[in-house]
Write a protein that holds these residues in place. Structure first.
Motif, PDB file in Angstrom:
ATOM      1  N   LEU A   8       3.133  60.204  27.065  1.00  0.00           N
ATOM      2  CA  LEU A   8       3.660  61.066  26.004  1.00  0.00           C
ATOM      3  C   LEU A   8       3.782  62.511  26.471  1.00  0.00           C
ATOM      4  O   LEU A   8       4.785  63.189  26.217  1.00  0.00           O
ATOM      5  CB  LEU A   8       2.771  60.983  24.767  1.00  0.00           C
ATOM      6  CG  LEU A   8       2.776  59.656  24.017  1.00  0.00           C
ATOM      7  CD1 LEU A   8       1.715  59.656  22.934  1.00  0.00           C
ATOM      8  CD2 LEU A   8       4.139  59.378  23.429  1.00  0.00           C
ATOM      9  N   GLN A  12       7.118  64.937  27.021  1.00  0.00           N
ATOM     10  CA  GLN A  12       7.206  66.265  26.413  1.00  0.00           C
ATOM     11  C   GLN A  12       7.442  67.326  27.486  1.00  0.00           C
ATOM     12  O   GLN A  12       8.251  68.238  27.305  1.00  0.00           O
ATOM     13  CB  GLN A  12       5.944  66.596  25.623  1.00  0.00           C
ATOM     14  CG  GLN A  12       6.048  67.948  24.942  1.00  0.00           C
ATOM     15  CD  GLN A  12       4.859  68.260  24.054  1.00  0.00           C
ATOM     16  OE1 GLN A  12       3.983  67.435  23.854  1.00  0.00           O
ATOM     17  NE2 GLN A  12       4.842  69.469  23.522  1.00  0.00           N
ATOM     18  N   MET A  33      11.070  63.663  22.945  1.00  0.00           N
ATOM     19  CA  MET A  33      11.090  62.499  22.060  1.00  0.00           C
ATOM     20  C   MET A  33      12.348  61.669  22.269  1.00  0.00           C
ATOM     21  O   MET A  33      12.311  60.441  22.218  1.00  0.00           O
ATOM     22  CB  MET A  33      10.993  62.927  20.592  1.00  0.00           C
ATOM     23  CG  MET A  33       9.619  63.352  20.182  1.00  0.00           C
ATOM     24  SD  MET A  33       9.334  63.523  18.411  1.00  0.00           S
ATOM     25  CE  MET A  33      10.834  64.143  17.764  1.00  0.00           C
ATOM     26  N   SER A  54      -0.505  55.665  19.608  1.00  0.00           N
ATOM     27  CA  SER A  54       0.339  56.271  18.576  1.00  0.00           C
ATOM     28  C   SER A  54      -0.300  56.136  17.202  1.00  0.00           C
ATOM     29  O   SER A  54      -0.281  57.077  16.402  1.00  0.00           O
ATOM     30  CB  SER A  54       1.719  55.630  18.568  1.00  0.00           C
ATOM     31  OG  SER A  54       2.346  55.806  19.810  1.00  0.00           O
TER      32      SER A  54
END
Length: 119
Positions: A8, A12, A33, A54
């Motif tokens: 993640l 980003q 995203m 998540s």
């Protein structure tokens, strides 16, 4: 969980590097995203680790609103001084969002209605 968080953060970071490097008007996390979405589509969905991580992040999402609430309380005098532009911008953006959403929904429903197919 560590590998999913790393993934993640890498997405980003990639979005942030691209946004700043090309001086794009889109925020880096939004691009990240988008990159994540494309990767998940290509992979056929999230891994079990990504799903669990998540879900854990979503369970604690309310903690992310604490800094924003604190900032409002610190600058409450500015909010009081500029209440009219804030209220107007909130109202206009809400109406614009409703109109655009309704138009997109209408456009998405149009092909089924013109071809005679049942939804």
């Amino acid at each position: 969980m560590l590998s999913a968080l790393t993934q993640l953060l890498i997405f980003q970071l990639a979005g942030e590097v691209l946004a700043r490097g090309l001086d794009l008007p889109i925020p880096g996390p939004v691009l990240g995203m988008l990159f994540l979405l494309v990767a998940l589509i290509l992979r056929g969905g999230p891994s079990h680790d990504m799903q669990g991580t998540s879900q854990n992040l979503l369970q604690h999402l309310s903690l992310l609103f604490v800094p924003a609430g604190t900032g409002i309380m610190v600058h409450l005098h500015r909010v009081a001084n500029e209440w009219l532009p804030l209220v107007l911008s909130l109202l206009i953006s809400t109406v614009a969002t409703l109109v655009v959403t309704a138009l997109v929904m209408k456009l998405c429903q149009r092909p089924a209605a013109t071809t005679g197919e049942q939804p």
